[in-house]
Design an enzyme around this catalytic site. Structure first.
Site: not given
Length: 285
Positions: A178, A278
């Site tokens: 990511h 996250c």
């Protein structure tokens, strides 16, 4: 020295701005499958310790004066603690998530329902994307990652939904699956200081490295050592940077740059390839 500060201009005064975050308790957190190189289902997770670590993060935000709303965790969704992946919200409008892996796809509906109940206009996506995992918001643009979890078509779709320019960046190292594992927004540029980022060049394609150099010539360049403890999976309010405690050299570089590092230990959640950012969805004004 493994962290290089390439800043060219005088260091501006840093200013915090109150933020609005969304988090999800790690009630069902476990490593039950492997969808990134960090995950190993044979390595045990201490669920109680994970909860304590997550709660320390939540209280760090509250102590800094930020608002934290909580999403109810859904049974059978062990990665729902990683709330950043649940969507991208700017100005009251949300571009919903559409997860790549079947193991996480049910999370999208839970976050969409929460955001709609909170009054946000949520647009259901046609293309695969994982919310703020691959979309990082600055005042003048959105930086968007692709290569592993989010499609280029989603970049175009997000720009249309949110009416913001989107800059595509290609990720090439699966350890940094990511964008929020390879790049951190330190200052979004909406105040008196210019936009400021930190990133690990090795996570990006040559073309994307050139793009970052052109857009952010003063960026903080982070070592592989700090990147591999997910030091860039950090959250900043413009002054305070909440980051993994293991990223020691990065914390020192941030102090030199005028920021106030706030280290936290999320070692249990790291077993699933996630850390501070996250766990944190930001509802951008």
């Amino acid at each position: 020295m493994t962290v290089l500060d390439t800043r060219l201009s005088p260091r501006p005064a840093r200013q915090a701005r109150t933020r609005h975050y969304v988090m999800c308790p790690p009630t069902h957190f476990a490593v039950e499958y492997a969808i990134n190189p960090w995950m190993d289902a044979s390595v045990p997770v201490d669920a109680e310790r994970a909860t304590v670590q997550w709660d320390v993060l939540r209280h760090a935000y509250l102590a800094l004066g930020h608002r934290v709303d909580l999403v109810s965790p859904a049974p059978g969704q062990p990665d729902m603690v990683f709330a950043a992946n649940g969507g991208l919200t700017v100005g009251g409008r949300t571009y919903g998530a559409k997860f790549r892996h079947p193991e996480r796809q049910a999370e999208a509906a839970a976050f969409t329902a929460f955001l709609r109940d909170a009054g946000h206009d949520v647009v259901d996506p046609a293309h695969t994307n994982e919310g703020e995992g691959d979309f990082l918001v600055l005042g003048s643009m959105i930086l968007a990652g692709t290569g592993f979890r989010t499609s280029l078509e989603a970049h175009v779709e997000a720009a249309e939904v949110l009416d913001r320019p989107v800059v595509s960046l290609e990720l090439v190292d699966p350890r940094f699956y990511h964008l929020d594992t390879a790049l951190a927004v330190l200052d979004d540029g909406t105040g008196d200081a210019p936009a400021d980022i930190a990133y690990f060049p090795g996570a990006f394609s040559p073309h994307s490295r050139r793009t970052l150099r052109d857009l952010f010539p003063d960026a903080l360049i982070v070592s592989e050592l700090d990147a591999l403890v997910l030091g860039l999976n950090a959250v900043s309010d413009g002054l305070h940077v909440v980051l993994p405690s293991a990223a020691i050299e990065l914390a020192g570089a941030l102090r030199d740059r005028g920021y106030a590092p706030v280290p936290v230990d999320l070692g249990e959640l790291l077993k699933s390839g996630g850390s501070v950012k996250c766990c944190t969805m930001e509802l951008h004004a």
